[in-house]
Design a protein around this motif. Structure first.
Motif, short mmCIF file in Angstrom:
data_model
loop_
_atom_site.label_atom_id
_atom_site.label_comp_id
_atom_site.label_asym_id
_atom_site.label_seq_id
_atom_site.Cartn_x
_atom_site.Cartn_y
_atom_site.Cartn_z
N LYS A 271 0.82 -1.21 0.00
CA LYS A 271 0.00 0.00 0.00
C LYS A 271 0.86 1.26 0.00
N ILE A 272 2.07 1.17 -0.48
CA ILE A 272 3.01 2.29 -0.38
C ILE A 272 2.47 3.55 -1.05
N GLU A 273 1.88 3.43 -2.23
CA GLU A 273 1.39 4.63 -2.93
C GLU A 273 0.25 5.29 -2.16
N GLU A 274 -0.63 4.48 -1.58
CA GLU A 274 -1.73 5.02 -0.78
C GLU A 274 -1.18 5.71 0.47
N CYS A 275 -0.18 5.10 1.09
CA CYS A 275 0.44 5.70 2.28
C CYS A 275 1.06 7.06 1.94
N ILE A 276 1.78 7.11 0.83
CA ILE A 276 2.41 8.38 0.42
C ILE A 276 1.36 9.45 0.20
N HIS A 277 0.28 9.08 -0.46
CA HIS A 277 -0.80 10.05 -0.73
C HIS A 277 -1.40 10.57 0.57
N CYS A 278 -1.62 9.67 1.53
CA CYS A 278 -2.17 10.09 2.83
C CYS A 278 -1.22 11.06 3.54
N GLY A 279 0.08 10.79 3.43
CA GLY A 279 1.06 11.69 4.04
C GLY A 279 1.06 13.06 3.40
N GLU A 280 0.91 13.09 2.07
CA GLU A 280 0.86 14.37 1.35
C GLU A 280 -0.36 15.18 1.78
N LYS A 281 -1.53 14.53 1.83
CA LYS A 281 -2.75 15.23 2.18
C LYS A 281 -2.67 15.81 3.59
N ALA A 282 -2.17 15.00 4.52
CA ALA A 282 -2.09 15.47 5.91
C ALA A 282 -1.14 16.66 6.04
N THR A 283 -0.04 16.62 5.32
CA THR A 283 0.94 17.71 5.41
C THR A 283 0.41 18.97 4.75
N GLU A 284 -0.22 18.82 3.61
CA GLU A 284 -0.80 19.99 2.92
C GLU A 284 -1.83 20.69 3.80
N SER A 285 -2.59 19.91 4.56
CA SER A 285 -3.60 20.53 5.44
C SER A 285 -2.97 21.29 6.60
N MET A 286 -1.72 20.96 6.93
CA MET A 286 -1.03 21.61 8.05
C MET A 286 -0.08 22.72 7.60
N LEU A 287 0.00 22.96 6.29
CA LEU A 287 0.94 23.97 5.79
C LEU A 287 0.72 25.36 6.40
N PRO A 288 -0.52 25.84 6.54
CA PRO A 288 -0.69 27.15 7.17
C PRO A 288 -0.10 27.21 8.58
N GLU A 289 -0.31 26.15 9.36
CA GLU A 289 0.22 26.14 10.73
C GLU A 289 1.75 26.04 10.73
N ILE A 290 2.30 25.25 9.82
CA ILE A 290 3.75 25.12 9.72
C ILE A 290 4.40 26.45 9.37
N ARG A 291 3.84 27.11 8.35
CA ARG A 291 4.39 28.41 7.93
C ARG A 291 4.22 29.46 9.03
N LYS A 292 3.11 29.39 9.74
CA LYS A 292 2.86 30.34 10.83
C LYS A 292 3.92 30.19 11.92
N LYS A 293 4.23 28.95 12.28
CA LYS A 293 5.24 28.70 13.32
C LYS A 293 6.61 29.23 12.89
N ILE A 294 6.97 29.00 11.64
CA ILE A 294 8.27 29.48 11.15
C ILE A 294 8.29 31.00 11.15
#
Length: 323
Positions: A271-294
């Motif tokens: 399920k590696i491709e599905e896992c990678i996709h899930c990781g991308e989606k989760a990170t993209e949703s947190m980008l505003p918070e990540i950029r805010k912290k930086i």
């Protein structure tokens, strides 16, 4: 000027990634790394445990996201799956259910028998062979990004942060799941999976000098139903303890990225491709918070370097100059 010093003057707070375990679910962290790279978010250091150690260590060595993904797509789908044996997937539902119960019973007997005669169910040849092919005999001195592999000393329970020596052996020790893979003797210690003490090694990233720690949590949600026997109850109690420890560790992170991959079995590496996709989606949703912290820390970071001297400091510097 070494790599660590260069990061200190690069104009941003030092960003650390804490990558955790989770078996096949840990492959979602490839997607996390992809988003960080694609969005030009700095990765100044990486601390990894278990699968996070393997992915983080290989990436820190290769220094290229495409190369890491190629390596993972080549090797991880080769890991055998019990579910794929024979024609299990093609069985009628009633036959599959019967087979599943029998297989489950035999598996438990096998685990009990092996567990009393050997230190592991599987030897380390498969994963060691992969690591040797990718990393050769390279050491931590050859890394392009500062990295630490987190393991656990089986004799005293201490967390061990490995930052020197042969890279492949460090990753092998960090991912040696107790009872599944053989413990690794390294520098006088008997080492097993870093997940035992740090499912997500936030503390290790801080000790490496991270100003901000972005952690990746791939722990599956706990399910208390269908505890059919003593072995399942024993494993569930261990999961409860691990989950409590994990929450304490994650509370120290600045941002926690949690891919939704609880539906994927820890051993299902196909399920590696599905896992990678899930990781991308989760990170993209947190980008505003990540950029805010930086952004929040960046002015403070520069003020610490370029802040004007106080009157007292000017007097003291004048006294030194007079002398």
């Amino acid at each position: 000027m070494d790599n660590n010093q260069r990061k200190n003057v690069s104009g941003h707070p030092r960003v650390g990634l804490a990558l955790g375990g989770g078996g096949a679910r840990g492959l979602a962290q490839i997607g996390v790394l992809k988003v960080f790279v694609n969005e030009n978010i700095p990765i100044d250091l990486i601390a990894g445990a278990s699968m996070g150690s393997i992915l983080g260590g290989i990436y820190a060595f290769l220094g290229d996201m495409g190369d890491l993904e190629d390596v993972c797509m080549e090797y991880f789908p080769q890991i055998p799956e019990l579910e794929g044996m024979g024609n299990f997937r093609k069985m009628p539902r009633t036959q599959k259910a019967t087979f599943s119960r029998v297989f489950h019973f035999l598996k438990e007997l096998y685990i009990l028998r092996i567990g009393t005669t050997r230190t592991s169910l599987v030897d380390n040849k498969l994963i060691k062979g992969m690591l040797d092919e990718v990393l050769g005999n390279h050491t931590f001195d050859d890394l392009k990004i500062p990295f630490a592999a987190v393991a656990t000393d089986l004799r005293n329970g201490e967390e061990v942060i490995i930052r020197e020596g042969e890279l492949a052996m460090a990753l092998l020790a960090s991912s040696a799941i107790p009872g599944i893979f053989e413990p690794v003797e390294l520098d006088g210690r008997l080492l097993v999976d870093g997940n035992v003490t740090s499912q997500v090694p936030v503390e290790a990233a801080k000790r490496m000098g991270a100003d901000l720690v972005f952690a990746v949590n791939v722990e599956a949600s706990l399910k208390g139903g269908n505890l059919r026997n003593g072995i399942e109850i024993l494993f569930h109690v261990d999961d409860l303890r691990a989950a409590e420890l994990n929450q304490i560790k994650l509370a120290q992170a600045d941002v926690v990225i949690t891919p939704k991959i609880g539906h994927i079995n820890w051993a299902n590496f196909s399920k590696i491709e599905e896992c990678i996709h899930c990781g991308e989606k989760a990170t993209e949703s947190m980008l505003p918070e990540i950029r805010k912290k930086i952004a929040e820390l960046t002015p403070k970071f520069w003020k610490r370097i370029f802040r004007p001297f106080s009157r007292k400091e000017r007097r003291e510097r004048g006294s030194v100059a007079d002398n």
